[in-house]
Design an enzyme around this catalytic site. Structure first.
Site, short mmCIF file in Angstrom:
data_model
loop_
_atom_site.label_atom_id
_atom_site.label_comp_id
_atom_site.label_asym_id
_atom_site.label_seq_id
_atom_site.Cartn_x
_atom_site.Cartn_y
_atom_site.Cartn_z
N ARG A 193 8.76 45.07 77.49
CA ARG A 193 9.50 43.82 77.70
C ARG A 193 10.76 43.78 76.85
O ARG A 193 10.71 43.45 75.66
CB ARG A 193 8.61 42.62 77.36
CG ARG A 193 7.47 42.39 78.35
CD ARG A 193 6.70 41.12 78.05
NE ARG A 193 5.99 41.15 76.76
CZ ARG A 193 4.80 41.70 76.56
NH1 ARG A 193 4.17 42.30 77.54
NH2 ARG A 193 4.24 41.66 75.36
N PHE A 237 21.21 50.13 85.16
CA PHE A 237 21.63 49.06 86.08
C PHE A 237 20.38 48.39 86.63
O PHE A 237 19.34 49.04 86.82
CB PHE A 237 22.46 49.65 87.22
CG PHE A 237 23.87 49.98 86.83
CD1 PHE A 237 24.90 49.09 87.11
CD2 PHE A 237 24.17 51.17 86.17
CE1 PHE A 237 26.20 49.39 86.74
CE2 PHE A 237 25.47 51.47 85.80
CZ PHE A 237 26.49 50.58 86.08
N SER A 267 12.04 58.80 79.49
CA SER A 267 11.23 57.86 80.27
C SER A 267 10.32 58.65 81.21
O SER A 267 10.67 59.76 81.64
CB SER A 267 12.15 56.97 81.10
OG SER A 267 11.39 56.22 82.03
N GLN A 303 27.57 53.69 89.33
CA GLN A 303 26.34 53.61 88.53
C GLN A 303 25.99 54.99 87.96
O GLN A 303 25.59 55.11 86.79
CB GLN A 303 25.18 53.10 89.37
CG GLN A 303 25.35 51.68 89.87
CD GLN A 303 24.05 51.04 90.32
OE1 GLN A 303 22.96 51.52 89.99
NE2 GLN A 303 24.15 49.96 91.06
N ASN A 334 17.69 56.47 70.75
CA ASN A 334 17.08 55.42 71.57
C ASN A 334 18.07 54.73 72.51
O ASN A 334 17.68 54.24 73.57
CB ASN A 334 16.45 54.38 70.62
CG ASN A 334 16.14 53.08 71.33
OD1 ASN A 334 15.12 52.93 72.01
ND2 ASN A 334 17.04 52.09 71.21
N ALA A 341 20.10 57.12 89.56
CA ALA A 341 21.01 57.58 88.50
C ALA A 341 20.29 57.56 87.15
O ALA A 341 20.42 58.50 86.35
CB ALA A 341 22.25 56.69 88.47
N TYR A 342 19.53 56.50 86.91
CA TYR A 342 18.78 56.41 85.65
C TYR A 342 17.79 57.57 85.54
O TYR A 342 17.68 58.21 84.50
CB TYR A 342 18.05 55.06 85.60
CG TYR A 342 17.23 54.83 84.36
CD1 TYR A 342 17.85 54.46 83.16
CD2 TYR A 342 15.84 54.98 84.37
CE1 TYR A 342 17.08 54.25 82.01
CE2 TYR A 342 15.08 54.76 83.23
CZ TYR A 342 15.70 54.40 82.05
OH TYR A 342 14.95 54.19 80.91
N GLY A 343 17.08 57.83 86.65
CA GLY A 343 16.10 58.92 86.65
C GLY A 343 16.75 60.26 86.33
O GLY A 343 16.24 61.05 85.52
N VAL A 344 17.89 60.54 86.97
CA VAL A 344 18.57 61.82 86.71
C VAL A 344 19.06 61.88 85.27
O VAL A 344 18.95 62.91 84.59
CB VAL A 344 19.73 62.03 87.71
CG1 VAL A 344 20.58 63.24 87.31
CG2 VAL A 344 19.19 62.21 89.13
P1 NAP Z 1 17.65 47.32 75.76
O1 NAP Z 1 16.84 46.19 75.27
O2 NAP Z 1 18.64 47.11 76.86
O3 NAP Z 1 18.39 47.98 74.48
C1 NAP Z 1 19.24 49.06 74.64
C2 NAP Z 1 19.94 49.31 73.34
O4 NAP Z 1 20.84 50.41 73.51
C3 NAP Z 1 20.80 48.10 72.90
O5 NAP Z 1 20.78 48.02 71.50
C4 NAP Z 1 22.18 48.52 73.39
O6 NAP Z 1 23.23 47.89 72.68
C5 NAP Z 1 22.11 49.99 73.08
N1 NAP Z 1 23.20 50.74 73.72
C6 NAP Z 1 23.55 50.81 75.02
N2 NAP Z 1 24.64 51.57 75.16
C7 NAP Z 1 25.01 51.98 73.92
C8 NAP Z 1 26.05 52.77 73.41
N3 NAP Z 1 27.00 53.28 74.20
N4 NAP Z 1 26.10 53.01 72.09
C9 NAP Z 1 25.17 52.49 71.26
N5 NAP Z 1 24.18 51.70 71.68
C10 NAP Z 1 24.10 51.45 73.00
O7 NAP Z 1 16.73 48.51 76.29
P2 NAP Z 1 15.30 49.05 75.77
O8 NAP Z 1 14.31 48.71 76.81
O9 NAP Z 1 15.04 48.66 74.36
O10 NAP Z 1 15.57 50.61 75.87
C11 NAP Z 1 15.62 51.48 74.75
C12 NAP Z 1 15.43 52.91 75.25
O11 NAP Z 1 14.14 53.04 75.87
C13 NAP Z 1 16.44 53.31 76.33
O12 NAP Z 1 16.82 54.65 76.14
C14 NAP Z 1 15.65 53.16 77.61
O13 NAP Z 1 16.17 53.95 78.65
C15 NAP Z 1 14.28 53.60 77.16
N6 NAP Z 1 13.17 53.13 78.00
C16 NAP Z 1 12.89 51.82 78.13
C17 NAP Z 1 11.81 51.41 78.91
C18 NAP Z 1 11.42 49.97 79.05
O14 NAP Z 1 10.45 49.67 79.78
N7 NAP Z 1 12.09 49.04 78.41
C19 NAP Z 1 11.01 52.38 79.57
C20 NAP Z 1 11.32 53.73 79.41
C21 NAP Z 1 12.39 54.10 78.60
P3 NAP Z 1 23.96 46.54 73.22
O15 NAP Z 1 23.13 45.38 72.75
O16 NAP Z 1 25.30 46.62 72.56
O17 NAP Z 1 24.03 46.63 74.71
#
Ligand code: NAP
Length: 276
Positions: free
Chosen positions: A231, A94, A139, A105, A89, A192-195
């Site tokens: 959210r 960015f 995503s 980025q 997960n 970048a995120y998309g790729v």
């Molecule tokens: P978030 O609230 O920013 O949480 C991201 C989590 O990943 C945090 O616990 C963060 O830890 C951790 N993380 C980042 N880099 C890391 C690393 N190098 N090693 C270990 N942990 C790391 O984001 P989220 O929305 O919950 O996203 C979770 C996943 O869902 C991601 O893969 C995201 O791309 C995907 N996603 C999200 C959405 C959305 O709408 N939110 C939509 C599609 C996909 P820290 O607290 O230490 O930063």
């Protein structure tokens, strides 16, 4: 060695990952590991779930750090002889208005979302036990970014024969192309995120194929998914889903019953297989 089943969720100190751990604590019949790169943030999240009467366990994991990944691998091997559920997960994005140069980025985003996730898979997939479940959180943006690629790139990313090495080369090429300012000329979309998430989805398709070829009969199911627009700190307060709602599809895939033989190697959104 413990006989307990074990589930691991990366990047689970907050957001969707934390909600996945919460749901697994309620529904998964075994030990559930909340992991975080920062032990302080991880322990605080464990304490929060304990307040709710749940009993997650904790292990440090920074997916950017191979030593950290290998420490978790050794721990799981020694304590449990493997693992049953892996949810990749952890991810970064960015903000839209961030002024960091695009090439930076690209490098930073790919490092965690693609190369970090791949390293976790390289180290932990061999440990996944029969009937194990692997969920790579990608995503829907991976699909839109795919449509923004040149026809040549789209063909490669949709190929049923692309190898992991070829995918790694392509992801590296994207980063290099951004540094030379030629990524759009080379057929890449401007995200970048998309790729990075194209990389996660295609990696999942490749890994599922390798499981079919190398571990036939182990009944492991591996899929990529989209949690929806959720959210969290990443997506902000205007997103439509709560973290618990965002956890639903990843948790569904993590808990596919042992009788299931599908989905496998798919991109899943709203618990439904989507065309790639
Ligand atoms: P978030 O609230 O920013 O949480 C991201 C989590 O990943 C945090 O616990 C963060 O830890 C951790 N993380 C980042 N880099 C890391 C690393 N190098 N090693 C270990 N942990 C790391 O984001 P989220 O929305 O919950 O996203 C979770 C996943 O869902 C991601 O893969 C995201 O791309 C995907 N996603 C999200 C959405 C959305 O709408 N939110 C939509 C599609 C996909 P820290 O607290 O230490 O930063």
């Amino acid at each position: 060695m413990s006989n307990a089943q074990v589930a691991v969720v990366t990047g689970s100190n907050k957001g969707i990952g934390l909600a996945i751990v919460r749901a697994l604590c309620r529904q998964f019949p075994g030990d559930v590991y909340l992991t975080s790169r920062d032990p302080g943030r991880g322990q605080a999240a464990v304490a929060q779930l304990q307040q709710e009467g749940l009993r997650p366990l904790f292990h440090q994991l920074d997916i950017d750090d191979l030593q950290s990944i290998r420490a978790l691998r050794d721990f799981l091997r020694d304590k449990y002889g493997g693992l049953n559920v892996l949810v990749n997960n952890a991810g970064i994005a960015f903000k839209v208005h961030d002024t960091t140069p695009f090439a930076v980025q690209a490098e930073v985003t790919l490092k965690t979302n693609f190369f970090g996730t791949r390293n976790v898979c390289t180290e932990l997939l061999p440990l996944v036990k029969p009937y194990g479940r692997v969920v790579n959180v990608s995503s829907m943006v991976s699909s839109s970014a795919l449509r923004g690629c040149s026809q040549e790139l789209q063909q490669k990313f949709r190929s049923d024969t692309i190898t992991e090495e070829e995918l790694v080369q392509l992801m590296g090429k994207f980063v290099e192309d951004t540094k030379r300012g030629v990524h759009e000329k080379e057929g890449w979309p401007n995200t970048a995120y998309g790729v990075s998430k194209i990389g996660v989805t295609v990696l999942s398709r490749i890994q599922a194929r390798l499981l079919n070829e190398q571990r036939k009969g182990n009944h492991i199911l591996l899929n990529a998914c989209c949690p929806g627009w959720v959210r969290t700190d990443m997506a902000g307060p205007k997103a439509t889903k709560s973290p618990e709602e965002g956890a639903e599809t990843p948790v569904y895939l993590a808990l596919l019953p042992s009788s299931a033989d599908a989905p496998h190697g798919q991109f899943v959104s709203e618990k439904t297989v989507k065309p790639w």
